[in-house]
Structure formats: C-alpha cells, structure tokens
Write a protein that holds these residues in place. Structure first.
Motif, PDB file in Angstrom:
ATOM      1  N   SER A 194      27.503   3.437  24.417  1.00  0.00           N
ATOM      2  CA  SER A 194      27.428   2.887  25.959  1.00  0.00           C
ATOM      3  C   SER A 194      27.500   1.266  26.088  1.00  0.00           C
ATOM      4  O   SER A 194      27.742   1.010  27.346  1.00  0.00           O
ATOM      5  N   VAL A 195      27.635   0.647  25.061  1.00  0.00           N
ATOM      6  CA  VAL A 195      27.795  -0.989  25.110  1.00  0.00           C
ATOM      7  C   VAL A 195      29.069  -1.185  24.365  1.00  0.00           C
ATOM      8  O   VAL A 195      28.964  -0.846  23.413  1.00  0.00           O
ATOM      9  N   PRO A 196      29.934  -1.960  24.863  1.00  0.00           N
ATOM     10  CA  PRO A 196      31.343  -2.430  24.358  1.00  0.00           C
ATOM     11  C   PRO A 196      30.598  -3.538  23.374  1.00  0.00           C
ATOM     12  O   PRO A 196      29.634  -4.127  23.520  1.00  0.00           O
ATOM     13  N   PRO A 197      31.499  -3.545  22.029  1.00  0.00           N
ATOM     14  CA  PRO A 197      31.336  -4.827  20.958  1.00  0.00           C
ATOM     15  C   PRO A 197      31.129  -5.985  21.759  1.00  0.00           C
ATOM     16  O   PRO A 197      31.702  -6.481  22.647  1.00  0.00           O
ATOM     17  N   GLY A 198      29.985  -6.831  21.677  1.00  0.00           N
ATOM     18  CA  GLY A 198      29.748  -8.098  22.107  1.00  0.00           C
ATOM     19  C   GLY A 198      28.921  -7.942  23.319  1.00  0.00           C
ATOM     20  O   GLY A 198      28.626  -9.010  23.884  1.00  0.00           O
ATOM     21  N   GLY A 199      28.755  -6.698  24.078  1.00  0.00           N
ATOM     22  CA  GLY A 199      28.182  -6.628  25.087  1.00  0.00           C
ATOM     23  C   GLY A 199      26.520  -6.696  24.892  1.00  0.00           C
ATOM     24  O   GLY A 199      25.995  -6.910  23.761  1.00  0.00           O
ATOM     25  N   ILE A 200      25.837  -6.499  26.013  1.00  0.00           N
ATOM     26  CA  ILE A 200      24.507  -6.541  26.144  1.00  0.00           C
ATOM     27  C   ILE A 200      23.754  -5.373  26.532  1.00  0.00           C
ATOM     28  O   ILE A 200      24.254  -4.686  27.470  1.00  0.00           O
ATOM     29  N   VAL A 201      22.768  -4.883  25.665  1.00  0.00           N
ATOM     30  CA  VAL A 201      21.918  -3.953  26.008  1.00  0.00           C
ATOM     31  C   VAL A 201      20.450  -4.372  26.526  1.00  0.00           C
ATOM     32  O   VAL A 201      19.954  -5.357  25.961  1.00  0.00           O
ATOM     33  N   LEU A 202      19.818  -3.817  27.391  1.00  0.00           N
ATOM     34  CA  LEU A 202      18.589  -4.099  27.963  1.00  0.00           C
ATOM     35  C   LEU A 202      17.534  -2.842  27.646  1.00  0.00           C
ATOM     36  O   LEU A 202      17.932  -1.514  27.832  1.00  0.00           O
ATOM     37  N   ASP A 203      16.349  -3.270  27.068  1.00  0.00           N
ATOM     38  CA  ASP A 203      15.483  -2.519  26.995  1.00  0.00           C
ATOM     39  C   ASP A 203      14.083  -3.230  27.674  1.00  0.00           C
ATOM     40  O   ASP A 203      13.527  -4.065  27.084  1.00  0.00           O
ATOM     41  N   PRO A 204      13.570  -2.579  28.796  1.00  0.00           N
ATOM     42  CA  PRO A 204      12.596  -3.206  29.544  1.00  0.00           C
ATOM     43  C   PRO A 204      11.295  -2.574  28.891  1.00  0.00           C
ATOM     44  O   PRO A 204      10.280  -3.268  29.651  1.00  0.00           O
ATOM     45  N   PHE A 205      11.097  -1.732  28.224  1.00  0.00           N
ATOM     46  CA  PHE A 205       9.929  -1.460  27.393  1.00  0.00           C
ATOM     47  C   PHE A 205      10.107  -1.274  25.966  1.00  0.00           C
ATOM     48  O   PHE A 205      10.203  -0.348  25.067  1.00  0.00           O
ATOM     49  N   ALA A 206      10.073  -2.625  25.413  1.00  0.00           N
ATOM     50  CA  ALA A 206      10.808  -2.907  23.952  1.00  0.00           C
ATOM     51  C   ALA A 206       9.957  -2.225  23.067  1.00  0.00           C
ATOM     52  O   ALA A 206      10.382  -1.979  21.907  1.00  0.00           O
ATOM     53  N   GLY A 207       8.260  -2.153  23.071  1.00  0.00           N
ATOM     54  CA  GLY A 207       7.881  -1.472  21.973  1.00  0.00           C
ATOM     55  C   GLY A 207       7.781  -2.356  20.852  1.00  0.00           C
ATOM     56  O   GLY A 207       7.185  -3.572  20.622  1.00  0.00           O
ATOM     57  N   SER A 208       8.554  -1.840  19.831  1.00  0.00           N
ATOM     58  CA  SER A 208       8.598  -2.465  18.536  1.00  0.00           C
ATOM     59  C   SER A 208       9.897  -3.201  18.542  1.00  0.00           C
ATOM     60  O   SER A 208      10.112  -3.783  17.358  1.00  0.00           O
ATOM     61  N   GLY A 209      10.600  -3.333  19.440  1.00  0.00           N
ATOM     62  CA  GLY A 209      12.138  -4.312  19.196  1.00  0.00           C
ATOM     63  C   GLY A 209      13.097  -3.533  18.450  1.00  0.00           C
ATOM     64  O   GLY A 209      14.162  -4.230  18.333  1.00  0.00           O
ATOM     65  N   SER A 210      12.861  -2.243  18.367  1.00  0.00           N
ATOM     66  CA  SER A 210      13.939  -1.528  17.414  1.00  0.00           C
ATOM     67  C   SER A 210      15.586  -1.520  18.212  1.00  0.00           C
ATOM     68  O   SER A 210      16.469  -1.561  17.489  1.00  0.00           O
ATOM     69  N   ALA A 211      15.432  -1.602  19.525  1.00  0.00           N
ATOM     70  CA  ALA A 211      16.662  -1.598  20.324  1.00  0.00           C
ATOM     71  C   ALA A 211      17.462  -2.935  19.999  1.00  0.00           C
ATOM     72  O   ALA A 211      18.724  -2.988  19.839  1.00  0.00           O
ATOM     73  N   ALA A 212      16.802  -4.023  19.919  1.00  0.00           N
ATOM     74  CA  ALA A 212      17.222  -5.405  19.545  1.00  0.00           C
ATOM     75  C   ALA A 212      17.904  -5.080  18.001  1.00  0.00           C
ATOM     76  O   ALA A 212      19.001  -5.743  17.832  1.00  0.00           O
ATOM     77  N   VAL A 213      17.173  -4.628  17.037  1.00  0.00           N
ATOM     78  CA  VAL A 213      17.591  -4.320  15.533  1.00  0.00           C
ATOM     79  C   VAL A 213      18.819  -3.528  15.598  1.00  0.00           C
ATOM     80  O   VAL A 213      20.032  -4.023  14.885  1.00  0.00           O
ATOM     81  N   ALA A 214      18.931  -2.438  16.356  1.00  0.00           N
ATOM     82  CA  ALA A 214      20.108  -1.585  16.538  1.00  0.00           C
ATOM     83  C   ALA A 214      21.112  -2.660  17.248  1.00  0.00           C
ATOM     84  O   ALA A 214      22.400  -2.143  16.793  1.00  0.00           O
ATOM     85  N   ALA A 215      21.031  -3.048  18.044  1.00  0.00           N
ATOM     86  CA  ALA A 215      21.890  -3.930  18.690  1.00  0.00           C
ATOM     87  C   ALA A 215      22.565  -5.032  17.703  1.00  0.00           C
ATOM     88  O   ALA A 215      23.667  -5.265  17.671  1.00  0.00           O
ATOM     89  N   ARG A 216      22.011  -5.568  16.991  1.00  0.00           N
ATOM     90  CA  ARG A 216      22.366  -6.861  15.853  1.00  0.00           C
ATOM     91  C   ARG A 216      22.914  -5.923  14.714  1.00  0.00           C
ATOM     92  O   ARG A 216      24.241  -6.446  14.644  1.00  0.00           O
ATOM     93  N   HIS A 217      22.909  -4.613  14.446  1.00  0.00           N
ATOM     94  CA  HIS A 217      23.427  -3.733  13.302  1.00  0.00           C
ATOM     95  C   HIS A 217      24.782  -3.352  13.835  1.00  0.00           C
ATOM     96  O   HIS A 217      25.752  -3.352  13.039  1.00  0.00           O
ATOM     97  N   THR A 218      25.000  -3.251  15.160  1.00  0.00           N
ATOM     98  CA  THR A 218      26.202  -2.729  15.695  1.00  0.00           C
ATOM     99  C   THR A 218      27.021  -3.911  16.447  1.00  0.00           C
ATOM    100  O   THR A 218      28.164  -3.453  17.145  1.00  0.00           O
ATOM    101  N   GLY A 219      26.664  -5.123  16.443  1.00  0.00           N
ATOM    102  CA  GLY A 219      27.511  -6.131  17.073  1.00  0.00           C
ATOM    103  C   GLY A 219      27.330  -6.329  18.359  1.00  0.00           C
ATOM    104  O   GLY A 219      28.242  -6.787  19.194  1.00  0.00           O
TER     105      GLY A 219
END
Length: 250
Positions: A194-219
């Motif tokens: 759902s997010v193009p390379p270099g794009g930005i994903v939003l997680d408004p209920f971040a919990g442990s921050g894994s969405a950010a880890v996954a975003a980093r892994h996928t560019g």
C-alpha cells in the motif's frame, strides 16, 4: 508539535492520536493496530471516531482487529470501502474463554476511499521453488487476455500471489515491548502493498513501533503516534538499533 523521537526515516509523537491526527499532513497509507476495547486493561479503550480523522490524511488503510471490533464500530468506517481481508494465523490462542473455539487468528482489513484505480497497490507475490509448471515462459508472453479487471498480458515467471492467510507465529524468544505485538514480516507485506517506495506510512497506535521497523526494512518512512510514554521510550530504544532489527514481532 515536537516529536518524541525522529531520524531520517521515522517521526514518533507522544500523545493521543485523536488530538495529534488533525495536525498531520498527507501520508500514503495507514497500517495500524488500534485498541480493540475487549479487555479490562487500562490502555485497551477503543478510540471512537479515529477512522474518520485518518480519512483526512490518506485514502488507504490496513487495520488489524477482531470481527467483534469491526462490527461494534462499523459506523466509524462510514465513507471507507473494504477492498480485501487478510487473516493472520498466529499459531497460539489468546482468549481466556474455555467454552469456544481456540482463537488463533486476527483479521487485517484493507480500506480505501475514492476510485480504486487511484489507490496505490503493489500486488504481493512469492517465488515458487524450482521451475514453474503448466505456464508460458516469461520469454514468450502470451496474447493479451481480458477479465473483469481489464486487459492483461500474462507471463509465468514462477511467482504466485501471496495467500490471504498469513502464517506467522509469535516467537517468544524475540524482544517484546508490547503485549499485542504483530510480526514485522506481516507488516512488511502490508506496507509494500500500500505504500510506494520512499513513501510514508502512518501508525496512530504505534505500540512497539514495528510498523516503523517494517517501513525501514522496505525502504519506506513512518510517522508514529503512541500515548503511553513507556512505550515511546521502548520504541525509541528499538529504533536506535537501526534497520537490522530482526525481531519477529510487532
């Protein structure tokens, strides 16, 4: 608003998503796991109205949840259309009930707004082991075909669609900073879709921050919101480890 943590890939805000969401700009997609409101835990309170606030910032959203959560708060998703549902098979039951089926799964629904053709989606595929059978070679593509989704030229490269049931059991040996962590591998699939390379994903209920880890892994990049300060501190420490966070949980 000053971020609690930020670097070139991630911006993390400490506070209530309902209050912070209106201050944000446009983002490519939301991938989130809100409180379901199904337990007596002090943090497990469903934030009414959040899907409508998110709608002002993106047209694409993956949301984890139980069927009960989605049905109880169906009106919150008015204006959104559901494109598909994915099931995460986590391999372990989490319900204390002893008179029902042992629940070992969670739903992940993809919602969108506006024309589907305008929604970024990169179809996830997995490569088969060995040579593909019964298909045309990618060197000799077949003629265009037509379906309900329009014309296409099919080429068999051995890749197949990722199935809608994702098997990713929790690894109890992994570093855990949140009781409802989700697998980074599952989040990577959702973000890549759902997010193009270099794009930005939003997680408004971040919990442990894994969405950010996954975003980093996928560019990709990430904007996170988390209202619990102890969780923000855990997220900051986790992200400070860098992109090679190989934790199996989110």
């Amino acid at each position: 608003m000053k971020p609690y943590f930020s670097d070139q890939d991630v911006t993390l805000y400490l506070g209530d998503a309902i209050e912070i969401l209106p201050t944000l700009g446009t983002l490519d997609a939301v991938v989130t796991d809100p409180p379901y409101g199904e337990t007596s835990l002090d943090w497990d309170i469903y934030p009414n109205g959040w899907p409508q606030l998110v709608a002002g910032h993106t047209s694409s959203m993956w949301c984890f949840g139980s069927m009960r959560m989605f049905l109880d708060h169906f009106d919150d998703f008015a204006g959104w259309r559901m494109s598909q549902d994915v099931v995460w098979n986590k391999g372990r039951g989490t319900s204390p009930a002893t008179d029902r089926f042992r629940r070992v799964h969670e739903h992940v629904l993809h919602w969108y707004r506006g024309p589907w053709r305008d929604i970024y989606h990169e179809t996830p595929r997995v490569q088969l082991m060995g040579r593909a059978r019964g298909g045309r070679s990618s060197r000799h593509p077949g003629p265009s075909t037509h379906s309900a989704y329009g014309p296409s030229t099919w080429q068999d490269t051995g890749a197949r669609l990722v199935e809608s049931v994702l098997h990713a059991p929790k690894d109890v040996t992994s570093v855990s900073t949140n009781p409802t962590q989700k697998p980074v591998g599952v989040l990577e699939l959702l973000i890549t879709y759902s997010v193009p390379p270099g794009g930005i994903v939003l997680d408004p209920f971040a919990g442990s921050g894994s969405a950010a880890v996954a975003a980093r892994h996928t560019g990709r990049r990430a904007v996170l919101i988390e209202k619990r300060e102890e969780q923000c501190e855990a997220i900051a420490q986790r992200l400070a480890q860098g992109v090679l966070d190989l934790s199996a949980e989110a």
